[in-house]
Design an enzyme around this catalytic site. Structure first.
Site, PDB file in Angstrom:
ATOM      1  CB  SER A 167      -0.953  -0.040   1.197  1.00  0.00           C
ATOM      2  OG  SER A 167      -2.016   0.862   1.021  1.00  0.00           O
ATOM      3  CG  ASP A 349      -6.232  -3.647  -3.716  1.00  0.00           C
ATOM      4  OD1 ASP A 349      -7.177  -3.178  -3.059  1.00  0.00           O
ATOM      5  OD2 ASP A 349      -5.128  -3.087  -3.828  1.00  0.00           O
ATOM      6  CG  HIS A 413      -4.767  -3.425  -0.103  1.00  0.00           C
ATOM      7  ND1 HIS A 413      -4.354  -2.649  -1.156  1.00  0.00           N
ATOM      8  CD2 HIS A 413      -4.221  -2.862   1.009  1.00  0.00           C
ATOM      9  CE1 HIS A 413      -3.595  -1.652  -0.709  1.00  0.00           C
ATOM     10  NE2 HIS A 413      -3.500  -1.763   0.598  1.00  0.00           N
TER      11      HIS A 413
END
Length: 460
Positions: A167, A349, A413
């Site tokens: 991320s 994601d 994710h």
């Protein structure tokens, strides 16, 4: 003054190189070290280091960085790739279970989970002025941490180090890689970096929301055309260097896909799921109860400090202006120098989707950009028998020399959470080879090996 400090640190590190084997504390069946390292005269960063289950004195060091910005790496440690996972059941009032993780990355490496920037996890800021706002402050803290860590734990001097994270770590890792490349410290052996579903280059990743949404039927064609128009304006404002205006335009276009930002139309971290909880989509998993508990805090010698902060909104706000910056450009010199770089993305994601990852890796300027872009995505992991689904491939990979892009099937994710076996084999292969080989590459290598063996037999 900086030069004097670095010289003194280098002398001290050299004097301690020959220290004995690592020692840590038991965590069920694993050994760990928890500690604070000073990054300036007042502030410290907290870390937990799980020693390798294989060969802790020789295996490499992986430093895991969580995203956010402002989220603790204990999330990765207890829900993704650490030695144990934490599960919580409210009906047991409450019962918190730690489960052994067969796919922990400390099966083949020493893994350090770092709470940074200041204000994250157990890394408490001295006061409100201790929050970090600039790239330089983040870079200074990380470099100071690494120097302090190697001084205190000299067994890791010259040990291969891998930076890994997901991320917003797509901002951290290129920035820290650039700093280490510039410093050229002889005791820091950066051997590779791995970024999972990273937020790296918004200029290319924002428009990819539209591509991904249309492919996955999250929007219809008329809405897609409206989003495309908005994203074009967003990119124009980025080029004009109006970060706040571009952010507003990009986010407004993104909202056409998401709907209500508090309760989006789907889970932004995994489009297969609904968003049943405000904003973050995920409910209470027991991690906060466990980490805040006296047993855990006593075990990590952290009882005298304040409350653990899983995700700190103050840290997030402090770094807002950096969100629109392109951090991919910081990888250019390291790639040209041959540093292995792995970019991986779970294909379910949305928020840092694989189409965006594909776009920015293709746009990245480096010596072998054309060679990399001439490659096509090919199957990876043909012989895997995945426990989590009935596929035999883990995903698709594109690799040239030291640069690899990997699309991972059926993962959101948090790839190690959704596909632990794939993530485990991915990282293990990356450390061993410096890249990922596709099924075709493996077959070609096997054919070449057989050919060489045949010629050797004939010569004999």
């Amino acid at each position: 003054m900086k030069a004097i400090i670095l010289i003194a640190t280098t002398i001290l590190l050299g004097a301690q190189l020959a220290q004995s084997k690592l020692e840590g504390k038991p965590f069920i069946n694993d050994t760990f070290i928890s500690d604070y390292i000073n990054v300036d005269s007042k502030d410290q960063l907290f870390f937990m280091l799980f020693l390798s289950r294989n060969n802790p004195d020789k295996d490499p060091l992986v430093i895991w960085l969580q995203g956010g910005p402002g989220c603790s790496s204990e999330f990765g440690m207890f829900t993704e790739n650490g030695p144990y996972t934490v599960k919580f059941d409210r009906l047991k009032n409450p019962s918190i279970e730690t489960t052994y993780n067969n796919y922990s990355w400390n099966n083949f490496s020493n893994v350090l989970y770092l709470d940074q920037p200041l204000g994250t996890g157990f890394s408490y800021p001295t006061n409100e002025f201790s929050y970090r706002f600039t790239e330089r402050q983040l870079s200074d803290d990380f470099y100071a941490f690494l120097l302090g860590f190697l001084e205190k734990y000299p067994d890791f001097n010259n040990r291969p180090i891998y930076l890994a994270g997901e991320s917003y770590a797509g901002h951290y890792i290129p920035l820290f890689t650039k700093r280490l490349y510039e410093e050229q410290n002889p005791y820091i052996n950066l051997a590779g970096i791995a970024i999972g579903n990273g937020w790296v280059d918004p200029f290319y990743q924002y428009p990819a929301y539209n591509t991904f949404a249309l492919e996955n039927k999250l929007v219809n064609k008329p809405k897609s055309l409206l989003i495309e128009f908005g994203m074009n304006l967003c990119q124009f404002m980025m080029l004009m260097e109006f970060p706040l205006v571009s952010a507003l335009m990009c986010d407004a276009s993104q909202m056409i896909i998401l709907g209500n930002p508090i309760y989006p139309n789907f889970n932004i971290y995994d489009i297969r799921e609904e968003c049943n909880f405000p904003s973050m989509c995920y409910g209470e998993d027991g991690l906060e109860f466990y980490v805040q508990g006296k047993k855990f805090r006593s075990m990590v010698n952290n009882t005298k400090h304040g409350q653990w902060v899983g995700c700190n909104s103050a840290v997030h706000f402090a770094l807002t202006l950096n969100n629109q910056n392109n951090y991919g450009v910081y990888l250019k010199n390291s790639l040209n120098a041959g540093l292995p770089v792995l970019i991986y993305s779970g294909d379910k994601d949305f928020i840092c989707n694989w189409r965006g990852g594909e776009a920015w890796t293709q746009a990245l300027t480096w010596d072998h950009q054309d060679d990399f872009n001439s490659k096509h995505l090919s199957d990876w992991g043909q012989n895997l028998k995945l426990e989590s689904n009935n596929k035999t491939q883990g995903g698709q990979v594109k690799s040239y020399e030291n640069f690899t892009f990997f699309r991972i099937y059926d993962a959101g994710h948090m790839v190690p959470t959704d596909q632990p076996e794939v993530a485990f084999n991915m990282m293990k292969e990356f450390i061993a080879k410096g890249k990922l080989d596709s099924v075709i590459d493996n077959q070609a290598n096997q054919s070449l090996k057989s050919s060489v063996n045949s010629e050797s037999i004939m010569l004999q």
